[in-house]
Design an enzyme around this catalytic site. Structure first.
Site, PDB file in Angstrom:
ATOM      1  N   GLY A  42       2.075  17.621   3.180  1.00 47.36           N
ATOM      2  CA  GLY A  42       2.433  16.211   3.317  1.00 47.36           C
ATOM      3  C   GLY A  42       1.894  15.693   4.644  1.00 47.36           C
ATOM      4  O   GLY A  42       0.962  16.263   5.219  1.00 47.36           O
ATOM      5  N   ALA A  44       3.021  15.792   7.683  1.00 49.24           N
ATOM      6  CA  ALA A  44       3.066  16.754   8.784  1.00 49.24           C
ATOM      7  C   ALA A  44       2.076  17.893   8.537  1.00 49.24           C
ATOM      8  O   ALA A  44       1.286  18.232   9.421  1.00 49.24           O
ATOM      9  CB  ALA A  44       4.485  17.294   8.953  1.00 49.24           C
ATOM     10  N   ARG A 337      20.544   1.820   7.552  1.00 46.39           N
ATOM     11  CA  ARG A 337      20.757   2.306   6.189  1.00 46.39           C
ATOM     12  C   ARG A 337      22.167   2.826   5.939  1.00 46.39           C
ATOM     13  O   ARG A 337      22.746   2.571   4.889  1.00 46.39           O
ATOM     14  CB  ARG A 337      19.762   3.429   5.915  1.00 46.39           C
ATOM     15  CG  ARG A 337      18.356   2.913   5.910  1.00 46.39           C
ATOM     16  CD  ARG A 337      17.351   4.019   5.749  1.00 46.39           C
ATOM     17  NE  ARG A 337      16.038   3.395   5.590  1.00 46.39           N
ATOM     18  CZ  ARG A 337      14.902   4.054   5.460  1.00 46.39           C
ATOM     19  NH1 ARG A 337      14.908   5.372   5.479  1.00 46.39           N
ATOM     20  NH2 ARG A 337      13.770   3.418   5.318  1.00 46.39           N
TER      21      ARG A 337
END
Lengths: 645, 250
Positions: A42, A44, A337
């Site tokens: 991904g 990273a 959030r």
């Protein structure tokens, strides 16, 4: 275990520069003598693998997907933060640092977070140079928007597909290194164990998912860039294959696990429609910039809506409760959030939820469309609206969207020091797989920033220091006893799973785990509920190992077998999350213990007793894990009650 | 809803496959197509039959993993959507649905509905990048890119690499996939330095992988879940021709 964060001395703004100077360098001619294993491709993993190969190291990159381009970073929608201050609206490295520390409810390290803010500006430069098509203004300059919980416009974006574009950028850099021969790719290959010998990480054991072959790979250092563990909950916004196996097996080999209970529940997801539901889809939080969140004021209206007797548009303004705007007048719909999610839950708990299940609230664009015109809204969110319509069959330009919180991200992960090294020398964790930068709650558009910061700009410096210290000879061959022993254990576990021949398919058991976690270790937790969860998970583990049904054999493509091995780990990790949540007698960020709240229902931290990283150390099968504490020190920010009123 | 399925079953790349019929009685119209397969696999597993192997991951239309050829169309009847975004409300009670893997020489079947698309990765490795090492970039705003150009590049960059274009093409050509990357980098200033070699190398790799020739029927673009435009193929042809006429590398 003594945990040393290795944060360098000196003023906050100079720490990273000082560290870079004090880290040892590997001579350019010697870099080719080192092999580095990167698990996960991904943001990273791909950025780390590409950057390390560019420096001259030999890299092996592994992913369970059929191509590195499909890692789940690809699904990130909203954007990536960077303290460029292109908008002249008061942003700075310090402000991004401050917002991130505060947003994380003061449970992250100052040093790490400041470095993250500092390198954020380089990330944007790098990605643009790769050809990432960020949104632009008419003059050709980069466009920005403000994003969940932020009062400056520092978010860079590529339509609603920012993660995709950044990942394809990193993937292209990785592909270039594959073509030079500096990276060898292993797609459809899953890491099943970490090999530790002489106190150092030496390599990994993998399974080729197509042939079932178990293989050993040896390296001087191992980087886990394997993402988060949101799929412990079964239903989450993660991809179906996202899993914690690599991280968890490293944990069982001695890598301590930081703050496992810190999970993020994202407020704007498409609600569950039925028992067959396999995953939840996130609607970018950028929607909250223009959408207004509301529920009916009265339970009666809500019930009529649930039964289909009344529609959202039938309700007059004074029958609606814009609950975020009402409770948080200064941040309104843009509260972080955790706050937005919890408030949606309260409204639904009061019986004021909408949709057939009563587990949804509205996100309404009617005012924005009236104010800016349909065209403007379409330009901003067109693809998201389309996606919503595909899934629900409803047109959000005409009727308000329905949203409900869903598990999205895990702030916890493998404990790492300032150099991103875990408690096992030579083993590193990057991106969502580590615990380090987001504290108890991650701000929007910060995950992409962290994944790329770790991979492009931190690990290339820090891994060199370790390698220079150990020297090229410090590596063991794959026929060493440590590898053979680990291979044997992997074979044994696979054989054991296939031999159970029970009654229940893997997904069925995974769903049961998900229900337990969501009910007792989700948006709101209590000591009592967590104790129930502890017992239920214990029983589920027993049930799994005696009654799971995995067909087929190990020497072929066998998706049920892959899944079973991941779910076995999710069950154990779920148990640790519950212990961690039970231990943390306070509320902070995404961890909300109902016993600890302010009179008006906000998270109540206990800084005197819990301003620490809970780093859990594995003690053997079914043994309670040992709690290590890394005390957090705050020298540059004052710990305050987060207020978004 | 009741649904009759005819699903391609093939044990591995060395054995022959065939269509096998399954009947499902309790299909909800709110289910996604892949969730219907989950339900099928659950019942097959409980009966002791080998579940159907299929590629899937994000289930939100962006990773490009899912790849089912449904009733003769890649990703099924809906346009601008992947298999995972297809919902059962697109079908009727009693329908018979035929589900096959992508068919192309360059995409060999691994098992059942799963194919090997690593040829796409090798094409990108042959030149689908800008050669810029980490750390050597200048300030992002020093490169001015007019909004229309940025938008066009983004349109091309939206490709998810699923392979539907290949599956849709009677020649199994990969032109739409390859041209999307060539085009994205050809119109951006960052991609200029290497634009000739890029087109040449990527086309050469595409040919080496065994993809067919493009006869410009446009089926690829119609079936593309991201609606990638045929304009990119035209641009790539110009790039390729220009490169061949002027480059020393050929």
């Amino acid at each position: 275990m003594k945990l040393e964060s290795k944060i360098p001395e000196g003023p906050l703004a100079e720490k990273w520069a000082r560290q870079k100077f004090s880290l040892k360098l590997v001579n350019p001619a010697n870099k080719r003598k080192y092999d580095i294993i990167v698990v996960g491709t991904g943001l990273a993993g791909a950025s780390a693998a590409a950057s390390l190969a560019e420096l001259g190291y030999n890299v092996k990159a592994f992913c369970f997907q059929d191509s590195p381009r499909r890692a789940h970073s690809i699904a990130a929608q909203g954007g990536i933060n960077a303290a460029k201050n292109y908008q002249n609206d008061g942003d700075s490295v310090f402000r991004l640092f401050y917002d991130t520390i505060k947003g994380g409810d003061y449970r992250a390290r100052e040093g790490n977070v400041y470095r993250l803010a500092e390198v954020s500006v380089n990330i944007i430069d790098q990605c643009v140079a790769q050809g990432v098509p960020f949104a632009r203004e008419y003059g050709g300059l980069l466009a920005n928007r403000s994003f969940g919980g932020s009062q400056v416009s520092r978010t860079f974006y590529a339509r609603g597909q920012t993660g995709q574009q950044l990942l394809l950028g990193a993937y292209s850099a990785l592909s270039r290194q594959v073509s030079t021969g500096k990276v060898k790719l292993y797609p459809r290959t899953e890491m099943l164990d970490l090999v530790v010998e002489g106190g150092k990480a030496r390599g990994i054991i993998t399974r080729n998912l197509v042939t079932g072959k178990i293989e050993s790979h040896s390296g001087h250092a191992v980087l886990l860039c394997t993402g988060g563990y949101g799929n412990v909950f079964y239903l989450s916004t993660n991809a179906m294959g996202s899993n914690a196996t690599a991280a968890w097996r490293a944990h069982k080999k001695g890598a301590v696990f930081g703050n496992p209970c810190f999970t993020q529940i994202h407020p704007t997801c498409i609600p569950v429609s039925g028992h067959y539901q396999s995953k939840l889809t996130l609607m970018s939080e950028s929607l909250r910039n223009d959408g207004r969140v509301w529920a009916p004021k009265s339970k009666e209206d809500a019930q009529k809506i649930q039964k289909g007797q009344l529609r959202a548009n039938d309700l007059s303004e004074d029958a609606r409760d814009y609950f975020l705007e009402r409770r948080y007048p200064s941040f309104g719909n843009l509260v972080p959030r955790d706050v937005a999610s919890r408030n949606a839950k309260y409204v639904c708990d009061e019986g004021r939820g909408v949709s057939k299940t009563g587990l949804a609230v509205y996100l309404d664009f009617a005012d924005a469309i009236k104010r800016d015109g349909k065209k403007t809204i379409e330009a901003k969110y067109g693809n998201l609206f389309e996606m919503y319509e595909k899934i629900t069959g409803e047109n959000p330009y005409e009727t308000p969207m329905m949203i409900y919180p869903a598990v999205h991200y895990t702030m916890g992960g493998l404990w790492v020091d300032y150099n991103l090294m875990t408690s096992i020398p030579g083993l590193y964790a990057l991106g969502e797989a580590n615990f380090s930068d987001h504290g108890a709650n991650r701000l929007g558009a910060s995950a992409l920033m962290q994944g790329l910061a770790d991979g492009y700009f931190v690990i290339p410096y820090t891994v060199g220091d370790y390698l220079a210290n150990i020297g090229p000879a410090d590596k063991i061959p794959v026929d060493a006893p440590a590898f053979k022993e680990a291979e044997k254990k992997v074979h044994e576990q696979i054989d054991r799973l296939l031999a159970i021949k029970g009654e229940r398919p893997v997904d069925d058991l995974h769903k049961e785990l998900g229900h337990i976690m969501w009910e007792y270790c989700g948006m709101a937790r209590t000591a009592e509920g967590l104790q129930i969860a502890r017992e239920k998970i214990k029983a589920l583990k027993k049930e799994f190992w005696s009654n799971v049904k995995v067909l087929g054999d190990s020497q072929e493509m066998n998706q049920a077998l892959e899944q079973a091995s991941r779910v076995a780990d999710f069950i154990e990790l779920g148990a640790l999350m519950v212990e961690d949540a039970l231990n943390r007698n306070e509320s902070c960020g995404g961890h909300f213990r109902e016993e600890y709240q302010t009179p008006d229902g906000e998270a109540l931290r206990d800084d005197a007793n819990y301003a620490y990283v809970a780093a859990w150390e594995y003690q053997g099968d079914d043994q309670p894990e040992l709690l290590n504490k890394e005390m957090l020190e705050f020298e540059n920010v004052k710990l305050t009650q987060r207020s978004y009123k | 809803m009741k649904i009759n399925l005819k699903v391609w079953r093939q044990k591995n790349s060395n054995t022959e496959g065939k269509l096998v019929e399954y009947h499902l009685d309790n299909v909800s119209e709110d289910m996604s197509f892949l969730e219907m397969f989950d339900v099928l696999n659950d019942s097959l597993t409980r009966k002791g039959e080998d579940p159907v192997t299929f590629d899937h991951d994000c289930r939100e239309g962006i990773c490009g993993t899912c790849s089912m050829y449904i009733n003769g169309r890649p990703h099924g009847p809906q346009t601008g959507a992947t298999t995972c975004q297809l919902h059962m409300r697109s079908f009727n009670d009693g329908d018979t649905i035929v589900v096959e893997p992508w068919r192309a020489r360059a995409f060999p079947v691994i098992k059942d509905l799963m194919v090997d698309r690593s040829a796409f990765d090798r094409i990108i490795q042959s030149g689908g990048y800008v050669s810029v090492n980490t750390g050597s970039a200048r300030d992002a705003n020093e490169i001015l890119i007019p909004r229309t150009i940025a938008d066009e590049a983004m349109d091309a960059a939206a490709c998810i690499g699923c392979g539907a274009c290949v599956a849709a093409c009677k020649n199994a050509s990969a032109m739409l996939f390859v041209s999307a990357k060539v085009s994205q980098l050809a119109i951006l200033p960052q991609g200029q330095a290497e634009h000739k070699e890029r087109a040449e190398r990527m086309v050469a790799q595409m040919d080496a992988e065994g993809f067919g020739a493009c006869s410009f029927t446009g089926a690829c673009s119609v079936e593309c879940p991201k609606s990638i435009s045929l304009d990119h193929i035209a641009r790539m042809n110009r790039e390729y021709l220009g490169a061949k006429l002027t480059s020393d590398n050929a």
